[in-house]
Design an enzyme around this catalytic site. Structure first.
Site, PDB file in Angstrom:
ATOM      1  N   CYS A 204       0.826  -1.208   0.000  1.00 39.32           N
ATOM      2  CA  CYS A 204       0.000   0.000   0.000  1.00 39.32           C
ATOM      3  C   CYS A 204       0.862   1.260   0.000  1.00 39.32           C
ATOM      4  O   CYS A 204       0.492   2.281  -0.575  1.00 39.32           O
ATOM      5  CB  CYS A 204      -0.946  -0.011   1.199  1.00 39.32           C
ATOM      6  SG  CYS A 204      -0.116  -0.259   2.783  1.00 39.32           S
TER       7      CYS A 204
ATOM      8  N   HIS B 273      -1.487   0.759   7.434  1.00 36.47           N
ATOM      9  CA  HIS B 273      -1.922   0.831   6.042  1.00 36.47           C
ATOM     10  C   HIS B 273      -1.767   2.261   5.529  1.00 36.47           C
ATOM     11  O   HIS B 273      -2.056   3.219   6.256  1.00 36.47           O
ATOM     12  CB  HIS B 273      -3.384   0.385   5.945  1.00 36.47           C
ATOM     13  CG  HIS B 273      -3.980   0.536   4.578  1.00 36.47           C
ATOM     14  ND1 HIS B 273      -3.448  -0.101   3.474  1.00 36.47           N
ATOM     15  CD2 HIS B 273      -5.052   1.243   4.133  1.00 36.47           C
ATOM     16  CE1 HIS B 273      -4.166   0.211   2.412  1.00 36.47           C
ATOM     17  NE2 HIS B 273      -5.138   1.030   2.795  1.00 36.47           N
TER      18      HIS B 273
END
Length: 1371
Positions: A181, A491
């Protein structure tokens, strides 16, 4: 006006109430303006006469929107026309249908999202904001495949379908490979940067110069083109990561996005330097420096003479501290952090600066000044830090606001740039470029990694740019890279503003959606409370981490290149990518229409083995074409002609040919297989024949039967012959069918069906059908046809039944023997009520060989016993030495002369004949001299029975629920040869043993694994019933073996008990069964001792391994115990001493007496019986102290493989009663930063007051100043001296020890105590760091918890040569 109650219990005018009788229109409105609301439905049930304008008002009220800021359009129709918000037409006139559901969509008006009702005055950021608006933020999506992903802003109603697709946003997402990510966020940011994207498009790749797979610029160029032109929802990044030199493991590594940015920029520069293209513009050749590089001055100014020493550094990003080191409050904004960044510090006292002009140490001022700002300004918010108090890596979630437009004019030092360089000047050049040298930056967490990942840029070659006036240094924000999670993992996603339409978008891996300015403000972080030291711990973990601004300069601000404006080489690349995408689409279409099914073939040449492959055939291909494909796939070309092959429907699990396809050679495979499916419930078999043979047709109603021919004369079972029959055939017709296939006589034929394991059924009713007898699609039968009188005997008493029963229950075991064990062939048959006999036909030679074995083993036993008697002591300790491995060994009694009556009852042959009986008849294709029944194909039930074998030996489980009975597949009693069932043999003793006694886990007699080998009359329980045993020497193929271990191959009936099995092994081991132990070996070479003598070998299966080790086996009521020494003040407090045996009914004092000689001989511990104690051991924790008068199994629960602590005492035993409580205490002295040794305190009760009094007595601490805390974790509850003072729960407010939060109910609890008036030692930073290192080292050595033990992070690297160089010496 008359008022009546409405449905909502409110008073309304009567005429309005009467209007409710008119037809009503049900409107279901879907809000598509926001990803969070797209799954929500607004339901309105309105009168049919309601006007459209009133409908808009009702929707606005229910959705909390400002009327007039949204549109309503028809849903689920091709024409998505909008409704007129000012129309006075009724709903029915506008096309709404009463009594039906009318679907509408709430959409943006003129491209603008609807205004929230509470946001009319622009107070979205105020504390009075409606909760509904607070939840409209598109946060990190919950992704099941992403480890460490946090989803602070996700809600239960959130789903993937709520994300707008490309047709709504116009943008394509990036697929997350696993933990990439951070890469996706940076790539999307670079793609949305017009200057970077356009410059990358202008670069042309020369395939002759470089491999396209390893070219980073080329792969980025391809990726950007796909992001701009692809019709996919999301595209892969594997080609880009492959150009980095990464393998698949890199996808599972989490990295910092700022670290990736710098490393990737460095890699791009290096690649561009290697590519010498004449058509390069200066901007493209030096792209990174031109766009991202700025300059600052690092200076020191003397406060006495004004002399200034300075140097110029370059930077690619500005790291901004969130919270200053040692401060309790964070900076509130980016402007505040920037001001702190350039704020100079004074060097005075011990930190004075040596002035070159004054020639002495003087007070000075040290700081940084910005000289040049880059076109693209990157700010890193340093949210990751290291807490030296807790020794943990932490994330700072404090609020830090940032403006949409940032004026950097106040931070620019124009005077320094224009002033003459009369002071000492040091140009850092390439040495320090890409890094900023200041005290504010010294806290950079990445500085501890020891790996230089900075960007090496050559600024000397770049031209100096003239700074614009301060008023023009205005930067606009266009990218916010957000991190959600903690310092351990999380994330990343990016919020990016498009320069084409000014709209903000959330790029969250493969999901792209529109967001608002309010969503950006929510990335500031923090909470609604004050900015105290601990505020970040309770704040949202989703906040901005990197900010990218672009200089507002119309002359330089570029726009995105349209497809029509692409350079020619890019247009060609677009065309190639489109062709490639179309090819992929066509391939996917082919895949969707391809049938994939397992294919089998009994290859006529390759070892006659069943070969397996996968046949992939298009659904429109004919059977004839599929057969040709299978023919080539199985490599039969040149072996068998194609016309001698055919495909048939096949069930591999049951080995059943379901049907053949005669006359269907031109039928499509999709039709034959029932369409294209992900998996099929059947397989295909490529059947072959010889040219002179004819294929037999297989019809769907037929069943397959494997027929084994049994020969009673040779005691053999032949390999199977396959025949096909019908379920409606009678037994007589079935016998005729078998007779044709086997050339046996149908008149004298006996047919036995094996329905499942140990379920043999004689088929004797002539007119009964196969279906009535229980035949299925695949069956197994045994047939015997002879004139033997065995036909007249009841089936369960016949020789045929006995042979088949033995055939089905015999298993093959590999037994490893100790070195001195004699080895020879021996076949033993045990019979009911009789003695163990040699299965021979009176062969004197064979009998004498057995006697020789016994004489040899007896002689060894006598010699061994004599040696032990000579070496043993004649003192009283000889009596207690019964626990040693070879004490009181008796010679095995020789087999008595066989009774003639019993011999005649046993069908016996010599060894050679017996060996032949269990082999397959000679001439079989599968004959194997080492296998007892090589031609046998186990039935499904037998296979299932083998699979059910537990991976953990049942002898170890100590479960009171384990059964001693022999069970078949239906868990019923097995009918044994003597007519008794298994329950009648074993359950009577169990019921007597447990009569009047409640079984528990620890005290169940059967669980101890110490069942006696003899019954109440002294007769061996192994002699209960007739069971088969045959052993022969076996040489290991690999020649391995511990110390020259010999091996025996044993064929044995698995219904034999472990006791009988051990007795049969006695001649081969050379000692009695009580003097050796049986260990079962599992696939991972783990060994577990089998100790339940009355259990059978039913859990064993063919080719299992067993190891025999010498040592005294347990008797009834005995338990094997491991003894460990407890050393409370040693670095390793748990030390193994000896293995011993405790017996039921023995007192603790007796066990101590028997332990003492062992401890003296094996451990050199000469102990006084009154100077040591035994206590409970639970893993590493000491527990209950056992008193001398306690009795095992009465006062102390004991189990197999038990463990106890032995603790040597300094003085006499203080514990006299079970009501007392022994606590291990340890003093903490903060003034010395030291923990004192353990001291035991014996309490008469569980009173806290008594504990404090005892502690005050032994330490001298006044009672009112004494504080205590319970230790955490396993013994010795080690904790760092840097943490103990504040981490433990000191002085809990309780009056007794056995309540929360202490729960001290048993001996052995650890209690720390201290003097509350004693202050911790004052330490300098160096002393604290040194102590921290010592504590970390100490705790690591003891194997206990270390406060900060992060996983080893892999350095982020991009390999310019295509991959990492493997170091041969690297581990």
């Amino acid at each position: 006006m008359e008022m009546v109650p409405s449905e909502e219990n409110q008073l309304v005018p009567k005429e309005i109430e009467n209007a409710a009788e008119e037809p009503r229109v049900l409107c279901i409105v879907q809000d598509t303006t926001n990803a969070k609301t797209v799954n929500e439905r607004l339901t309105l049930n309105l009168p049919a006469s309601t006007t459209l304008s009133k409908l808009f008002e009702d929707v606005a009220h229910k959705a909390s929107y400002v009327n007039g800021t949204f549109d309503l359009a028809w849903g689920k129709t091709a024409d998505m026309g909008s409704l007129d918000p000012s129309s006075a037409m009724s709903l029915t006139e506008s096309g709404f249908e009463p009594g039906k559901r009318n679907f509408l969509q709430l959409t943006d008006k003129d491209g603008e999202q609807p205004q929230i009702a509470s946001d009319e005055l622009g107070t979205a950021g105020s504390s009075g904001l409606d909760d509904s608006s607070q939840e409209r933020f598109i946060g990190p999506l919950p992704r099941d495949y992403t480890v460490g992903c946090s989803s602070d802003y996700s809600s239960p109603s959130y789903s993937y379908s709520s994300i707008l697709n490309k047709s709504d946003t116009g943008y394509v997402g990036l697929v997350n490979q696993a933990m990439t990510c951070y890469l996706n966020s940076l790539l999307q940011t670079l793609f949305m940067t017009p200057e970077f994207r356009n410059a990358l498009y202008n670069w042309e790749f020369e395939e002759s110069e470089e491999d396209p797979v390893t070219s980073i610029p080329y792969q980025l160029q391809r990726l950007f083109l796909l992001l701009q032109t692809s019709k996919k929802r999301a595209i892969e990044t594997t080609d880009v990561t492959r150009s980095f030199g990464w393998d698949s493991s890199e996808a599972w590594q989490q990295h910092d996005v700022q670290e990736l940015c710098r490393v990737m920029f460095d890699a791009l520069e290096q690649k561009w330097k290697q590519t010498e293209q004449q058509q390069f513009s200066p901007l493209t050749a030096d792209l990174i420096n031109q766009l991202y590089q700025g300059k600052l001055k690092d200076y020191v100014r003397c406060l006495e003479c004004g002399y200034e020493s300075w140097r110029i550094d370059t930077y690619l990003d500005i790291p901004l501290v969130i919270r200053p080191f040692g401060a309790s409050q964070a900076y509130g904004s980016v402007e505040e952090a920037l001001q702190a960044f350039v704020q100079p510090e004074t060097l005075d006292g011990a930190n004075q600066y040596f002035c070159e002009r004054c020639k002495k140490k003087c007070d000075a001022r040290k700081g940084l000044r910005f000289l040049h700002f880059p076109y693209l300004l990157t700010l890193q918010l340093k949210r990751f830090d290291f807490d030296y108090t807790t020794m943990h890596r932490i994330k700072l979630n404090d609020r830090m606001s940032f403006p949409e437009e940032l004026d950097m004019g106040p931070f620019n030092d124009v005077e320094d740039e224009k002033s003459p360089q009369t002071e000492s000047c040091t140009d850092s050049g390439a040495e320090n470029e890409g890094s900023c040298h200041s005290d504010q930056m010294s806290n950079d967490f990445s500085a501890d990694d020891g790996v230089d990942e900075g960007i090496c840029l050559d600024s000397a070659s770049s031209t100096e740019r003239v700074l614009k006036p301060k008023s023009s240094l205005t930067f606009e924000l266009f990218s916010v890279m957000v991190h959600s999670g903690s310092a351990a993992g999380g994330h990343y996603y990016a919020c990016i503003k498009s320069f084409s339409d000014g709209q903000w978008y959330s790029f969250n891996d493969q999901h792209v959606s529109k967001i608002t300015q309010e969503d950006i403000r929510k990335t500031y972080g923090g909470s609604s409370g004050s900015r105290g030291y601990y505020s970040s711990a309770f704040a949202s973990s989703t906040n901005a981490y990197m900010l990218i601004y672009r200089l507002k300069d119309p002359s330089r601000n570029a726009k995105y290149l349209d497809c029509d404006d692409f350079p020619e080489h890019i247009k060609h690349l677009v065309q190639r990518e489109k062709e490639s995408e179309e090819q992929e689409k066509r391939q996917r279409e082919i895949e969707r229409n391809t049938c994939k099914i397992k294919l089998f073939c009994m290859h006529p040449v390759k070892m006659m083995a069943m070969m397996e492959n996968k046949l992939e055939v298009h659904k429109d291909k004919m059977l004839r074409e599929a057969t040709e494909m299978a023919y080539k796939l199985m490599e039969l070309d040149g072996v068998v002609p194609l016309d001698c092959c055919r495909l048939v429907k096949y069930d591999e699990f049951h080995e059943y040919l379901e049907r053949s396809y005669e006359g269907e050679e031109d039928t499509p495979m999709g039709l034959l297989l029932g369409g294209v499916k992900s998996s099929y419930m059947f397989d295909l078999l490529l059947e072959t024949r010889r040219p002179e043979q004819v294929f037999q047709p297989y019809k769907p109603g037929e069943v397959m039967v494997k027929v084994h021919v049994v020969d009673l004369k040779t005691d053999t079972v032949a390999p199977p012959v396959s025949i096909r029959a019908y379920l409606n055939q009678s037994i007589t017709e079935f016998k005729q069918l078998i007779a044709q296939a086997t050339e046996l006589s149908a008149e004298t034929m006996r047919v036995v069906l094996e329905r499942c394991y140990n379920d043999l059924r004689l088929l004797y009713v002539p007119n009964k059908t196969l279906k009535a007898e229980g035949f299925f699609r695949s069956n197994k039968v045994f047939v015997e046809s002879s004139e033997s009188p065995d036909h007249q005997v009841t089936f369960t008493d016949s020789l045929l039944w006995k042979l088949l029963d033995r055939h089905g229950n015999t298993i093959r075991l590999f037994v490893s023997l100790p070195l001195q064990s004699p080895g020879t062939n021996r076949t033993i048959c045990q019979k009911v009520g009789g003695d163990t006999e040699e299965c021979s036909e009176g062969s004197k030679g064979n009998m004498s060989s057995v006697e020789a074995i016994l004489e040899e083993s007896t002689e060894k036993l006598k010699n061994l016993s004599l040696q032990q008697q000579q070496g043993s002591s004649t003192s009283d300790s000889q009596k207690s030495s019964d626990t040693s491995d070879f004490e009181h060994i008796e010679s095995p009694s020789l087999s008595q002369e066989p009774d003639s009556s019993s011999v005649s009852a046993v069908v016996a042959v010599d060894n050679r004949e017996l060996e032949n009986r269990i082999r397959v008849a000679s001439g079989g294709a599968y004959s194997d001299p080492e296998t007892p029944f090589p031609g046998e194909e186990r039935s499904d039930s037998e296979v299932n029975n083998d699979r059910s074998t537990s991976s953990v030996d049942s002898d170890i489980l100590s479960s009171s629920h384990s059964s001693d009975t022999l069970c078949n597949a239906d868990s019923g009693p097995i009918q044994l040869a003597n007519g008794l069932d298994s329950h009648s043999i074993t359950s009577s003793r169990r019921s007597k043993a447990n009569e009047g006694k409640k079984e528990t886990w620890d005290t169940a007699e059967e669980d101890s694994g110490t069942d006696s080998e003899y019954d109440e009359n002294g007769k061996s329980k192994a002699e209960s019933y007739y069971l088969y045993f045959r052993a022969e020497p076996y040489a290991q193929e690999d020649g391995s073996g511990e110390g020259g271990q010999k091996c025996v191959l044993v064929h044995v009936d698995k219904r034999i008990t472990l006791s009988a099995f051990k007795q049969n092994l006695e001649p081969f081991v050379g000692v009695t069964s009580t003097q050796f132990k049986v260990f079962r070996v599992y696939a991972n070479n783990q060994e577990f001792e089998s100790v339940r003598l009355n259990e059978t070998l039913s859990s064993f299966s063919d080719d299992n391994k067993i190891t025999i080790r010498l040592g005294r086996a347990l008797k009834k009521g005995e338990y094997r115990v491991k003894v460990y020494q407890l050393l409370v003040n040693d670095a390793e407090p748990c030390k193994f001493l000896v293995d011993t045996v405790f017996a039921k009914g023995m007192t603790v004092k007796q066990s101590k007496e028997e332990l003492m000689p062992q401890l003296k001989d094996q451990c050199k511990l000469d102990l006084n019986i009154n100077k040591f104690r035994l206590r409970k051991k639970t893993w590493k924790n000491p527990g209950t102290v056992f008193l001398d008068y306690h009795i095992y199994e009465e006062d102390i629960n004991i189990s197999s493989n038990w463990e106890v602590f032995l603790e040597v005492l300094d003085g006499p035993e203080k514990m006299k009663s079970m009501s007392q409580l022994a606590v291990l205490t340890r003093r903490w002295t903060p003034a010395q930063m030291k923990l004192e040794p353990f001291q035991e305190v014996v309490l008469e009760s569980s009173s806290v007051e008594e504990l404090k009094e005892k502690l005050s007595e032994i330490s001298g601490i006044p009672l009112e100043n004494l504080e205590f805390a319970k230790g955490r974790g396993t013994f010795p509850c080690d904790i760092s001296v840097l943490e103990i003072h504040q981490d433990l729960d000191w002085n809990p407010k309780v009056s007794t020890l056995n309540v929360w939060p202490l729960y001290i109910c048993d001996d052995g609890a650890v209690v720390f105590y201290r003097d509350s008036t004693e202050e911790p030692m004052e330490q300098s930073e160096d002393e604290r760091n040194e102590l921290m290192k010592k504590e970390s080292s100490r705790l690591l050595k003891t194997g206990h918890r270390v406060s900060y033990s992060p996983r080893k992070e892999k350095a982020l690297k991009i390999y310019l040569d295509g991959g990492p160089v493997k170091d041969p010496g690297q581990d």
